[in-house]
Scaffold this motif. Sequence first.
Motif, PDB file in Angstrom:
ATOM      1  N   ARG A   4    -125.297  26.180  52.931  1.00 45.63           N
ATOM      2  CA  ARG A   4    -124.213  25.226  53.198  1.00 45.63           C
ATOM      3  C   ARG A   4    -123.356  25.688  54.361  1.00 45.63           C
ATOM      4  O   ARG A   4    -122.860  24.877  55.146  1.00 45.63           O
ATOM      5  CB  ARG A   4    -123.379  25.023  51.935  1.00 45.63           C
ATOM      6  CG  ARG A   4    -124.097  24.117  50.942  1.00 45.63           C
ATOM      7  CD  ARG A   4    -123.293  23.843  49.706  1.00 45.63           C
ATOM      8  NE  ARG A   4    -123.974  22.814  48.914  1.00 45.63           N
ATOM      9  CZ  ARG A   4    -123.705  22.549  47.652  1.00 45.63           C
ATOM     10  NH1 ARG A   4    -122.760  23.230  47.016  1.00 45.63           N
ATOM     11  NH2 ARG A   4    -124.360  21.611  47.011  1.00 45.63           N
ATOM     12  N   GLY A  11    -129.487  21.010  47.040  1.00 37.49           N
ATOM     13  CA  GLY A  11    -129.592  20.448  45.692  1.00 37.49           C
ATOM     14  C   GLY A  11    -130.257  21.426  44.746  1.00 37.49           C
ATOM     15  O   GLY A  11    -131.445  21.283  44.430  1.00 37.49           O
ATOM     16  N   PRO A  12    -129.512  22.455  44.287  1.00 39.26           N
ATOM     17  CA  PRO A  12    -130.110  23.417  43.349  1.00 39.26           C
ATOM     18  C   PRO A  12    -130.305  22.795  41.981  1.00 39.26           C
ATOM     19  O   PRO A  12    -129.521  21.954  41.554  1.00 39.26           O
ATOM     20  CB  PRO A  12    -129.083  24.548  43.302  1.00 39.26           C
ATOM     21  CG  PRO A  12    -127.779  23.890  43.605  1.00 39.26           C
ATOM     22  CD  PRO A  12    -128.100  22.766  44.554  1.00 39.26           C
ATOM     23  N   MET A  13    -131.370  23.212  41.297  1.00 41.91           N
ATOM     24  CA  MET A  13    -131.577  22.705  39.937  1.00 41.91           C
ATOM     25  C   MET A  13    -132.374  23.705  39.103  1.00 41.91           C
ATOM     26  O   MET A  13    -133.252  24.401  39.606  1.00 41.91           O
ATOM     27  CB  MET A  13    -132.273  21.348  39.960  1.00 41.91           C
ATOM     28  CG  MET A  13    -133.684  21.386  40.455  1.00 41.91           C
ATOM     29  SD  MET A  13    -134.404  19.748  40.698  1.00 41.91           S
ATOM     30  CE  MET A  13    -133.862  19.379  42.350  1.00 41.91           C
ATOM     31  N   SER A  14    -132.015  23.752  37.831  1.00 39.29           N
ATOM     32  CA  SER A  14    -132.736  24.584  36.862  1.00 39.29           C
ATOM     33  C   SER A  14    -133.551  23.732  35.904  1.00 39.29           C
ATOM     34  O   SER A  14    -134.374  24.272  35.154  1.00 39.29           O
ATOM     35  CB  SER A  14    -131.739  25.426  36.046  1.00 39.29           C
ATOM     36  OG  SER A  14    -130.978  26.245  36.890  1.00 39.29           O
ATOM     37  N   GLY A  15    -133.288  22.430  35.925  1.00 38.75           N
ATOM     38  CA  GLY A  15    -133.945  21.545  34.968  1.00 38.75           C
ATOM     39  C   GLY A  15    -135.334  21.122  35.413  1.00 38.75           C
ATOM     40  O   GLY A  15    -135.558  19.982  35.832  1.00 38.75           O
ATOM     41  N   PHE A  35    -134.606  29.222  40.100  1.00 40.37           N
ATOM     42  CA  PHE A  35    -134.209  27.832  40.293  1.00 40.37           C
ATOM     43  C   PHE A  35    -134.907  27.319  41.541  1.00 40.37           C
ATOM     44  O   PHE A  35    -135.445  28.113  42.321  1.00 40.37           O
ATOM     45  CB  PHE A  35    -132.686  27.677  40.415  1.00 40.37           C
ATOM     46  CG  PHE A  35    -132.072  28.344  41.622  1.00 40.37           C
ATOM     47  CD1 PHE A  35    -131.833  27.629  42.780  1.00 40.37           C
ATOM     48  CD2 PHE A  35    -131.711  29.675  41.590  1.00 40.37           C
ATOM     49  CE1 PHE A  35    -131.275  28.232  43.895  1.00 40.37           C
ATOM     50  CE2 PHE A  35    -131.150  30.298  42.691  1.00 40.37           C
ATOM     51  CZ  PHE A  35    -130.931  29.570  43.857  1.00 40.37           C
ATOM     52  N   ARG A  50    -118.818  15.262  46.483  1.00 42.37           N
ATOM     53  CA  ARG A  50    -118.552  16.323  45.511  1.00 42.37           C
ATOM     54  C   ARG A  50    -117.585  15.817  44.451  1.00 42.37           C
ATOM     55  O   ARG A  50    -116.670  15.040  44.739  1.00 42.37           O
ATOM     56  CB  ARG A  50    -117.946  17.545  46.182  1.00 42.37           C
ATOM     57  CG  ARG A  50    -118.863  18.195  47.183  1.00 42.37           C
ATOM     58  CD  ARG A  50    -118.412  19.591  47.503  1.00 42.37           C
ATOM     59  NE  ARG A  50    -118.811  20.498  46.436  1.00 42.37           N
ATOM     60  CZ  ARG A  50    -118.527  21.786  46.415  1.00 42.37           C
ATOM     61  NH1 ARG A  50    -117.833  22.312  47.384  1.00 42.37           N
ATOM     62  NH2 ARG A  50    -118.932  22.543  45.419  1.00 42.37           N
ATOM     63  N   ARG A  53    -112.523  19.245  42.294  1.00 43.89           N
ATOM     64  CA  ARG A  53    -112.449  20.666  41.962  1.00 43.89           C
ATOM     65  C   ARG A  53    -110.979  21.054  41.792  1.00 43.89           C
ATOM     66  O   ARG A  53    -110.104  20.493  42.457  1.00 43.89           O
ATOM     67  CB  ARG A  53    -113.037  21.528  43.082  1.00 43.89           C
ATOM     68  CG  ARG A  53    -114.519  21.307  43.357  1.00 43.89           C
ATOM     69  CD  ARG A  53    -115.357  21.723  42.181  1.00 43.89           C
ATOM     70  NE  ARG A  53    -116.735  22.008  42.538  1.00 43.89           N
ATOM     71  CZ  ARG A  53    -117.705  21.120  42.631  1.00 43.89           C
ATOM     72  NH1 ARG A  53    -117.450  19.844  42.431  1.00 43.89           N
ATOM     73  NH2 ARG A  53    -118.927  21.494  42.919  1.00 43.89           N
TER      74      ARG A  53
HETATM   75  C1  LIG Z   1    -128.698  27.454  40.048  1.00 44.68           C
HETATM   76  C2  LIG Z   1    -128.264  26.012  39.837  1.00 44.68           C
HETATM   77  C3  LIG Z   1    -129.045  25.175  39.044  1.00 44.68           C
HETATM   78  C4  LIG Z   1    -128.668  23.837  38.819  1.00 44.68           C
HETATM   79  N1  LIG Z   1    -129.463  23.029  38.053  1.00 44.68           N
HETATM   80  C5  LIG Z   1    -129.133  21.740  37.887  1.00 44.68           C
HETATM   81  C6  LIG Z   1    -129.969  20.857  37.150  1.00 44.68           C
HETATM   82  O1  LIG Z   1    -131.019  21.244  36.625  1.00 44.68           O
HETATM   83  N2  LIG Z   1    -129.568  19.581  36.987  1.00 44.68           N
HETATM   84  C7  LIG Z   1    -128.404  19.120  37.562  1.00 44.68           C
HETATM   85  O2  LIG Z   1    -128.108  17.935  37.418  1.00 44.68           O
HETATM   86  N3  LIG Z   1    -127.606  19.925  38.275  1.00 44.68           N
HETATM   87  C8  LIG Z   1    -127.938  21.212  38.454  1.00 44.68           C
HETATM   88  N4  LIG Z   1    -127.130  22.042  39.184  1.00 44.68           N
HETATM   89  C9  LIG Z   1    -125.876  21.495  39.763  1.00 44.68           C
HETATM   90  C10 LIG Z   1    -126.118  20.654  40.978  1.00 44.68           C
HETATM   91  O3  LIG Z   1    -127.194  21.086  41.776  1.00 44.68           O
HETATM   92  C11 LIG Z   1    -124.878  20.660  41.875  1.00 44.68           C
HETATM   93  O4  LIG Z   1    -124.604  21.978  42.241  1.00 44.68           O
HETATM   94  C12 LIG Z   1    -123.723  20.046  41.171  1.00 44.68           C
HETATM   95  O5  LIG Z   1    -124.028  18.713  40.920  1.00 44.68           O
HETATM   96  C13 LIG Z   1    -122.443  20.161  42.024  1.00 44.68           C
HETATM   97  O6  LIG Z   1    -122.685  19.729  43.310  1.00 44.68           O
HETATM   98  P1  LIG Z   1    -121.807  20.291  44.481  1.00 44.68           P
HETATM   99  O7  LIG Z   1    -121.872  21.825  44.379  1.00 44.68           O
HETATM  100  O8  LIG Z   1    -122.459  19.815  45.754  1.00 44.68           O
HETATM  101  O9  LIG Z   1    -120.456  19.751  44.298  1.00 44.68           O
HETATM  102  C14 LIG Z   1    -127.489  23.355  39.417  1.00 44.68           C
HETATM  103  C15 LIG Z   1    -126.716  24.197  40.219  1.00 44.68           C
HETATM  104  C16 LIG Z   1    -127.092  25.505  40.430  1.00 44.68           C
HETATM  105  C17 LIG Z   1    -126.238  26.384  41.311  1.00 44.68           C
END
Ligand SMILES: Cc1cc2nc3c(=O)[nH]c(=O)nc-3n(C[C@H](O)[C@H](O)[C@H](O)COP(=O)(O)O)c2cc1C
Length: 63
Positions: A4, A11-15, A35, A50, A53
């Motif tokens: 960033r 778009g990080p995700m663990s799901g 992730f 966003r 916050r």
């Molecule tokens: C390591 C990590 C894993 C994440 N996994 C998911 C996920 O599986 N599903 C989801 O909806 N958001 C997940 N998030 C959150 C979103 O990617 C995102 O960070 C959150 O919506 C906030 O967005 P912003 O940081 O741009 O404001 C994860 C964030 C991080 C840091």
Amino acid sequence: MAARALGLDCGPMSGFDADKVNAAFFAGTSVRVNFVCGLGYGDPSKVFGRSPRLSFDETCRVA
Ligand SMILES: Cc1cc2nc3c(=O)[nH]c(=O)nc-3n(C[C@H](O)[C@H](O)[C@H](O)COP(=O)(O)O)c2cc1C
């Protein structure tokens, strides 16, 4: 945070199915996924904003 800082949208995700990612990318190694993260330059007219916050002053106190 590093991506960033370079201006990328992230778009990080663990799901997701970690077993399938490990099988597809890391079979035969000791590496395991933690992730996944989509990286790119989003269209500002379409990128989701966003969520609100808390400010630094609302959450921290410097003694
Ligand atoms: C390591 C990590 C894993 C994440 N996994 C998911 C996920 O599986 N599903 C989801 O909806 N958001 C997940 N998030 C959150 C979103 O990617 C995102 O960070 C959150 O919506 C906030 O967005 P912003 O940081 O741009 O404001 C994860 C964030 C991080 C840091």
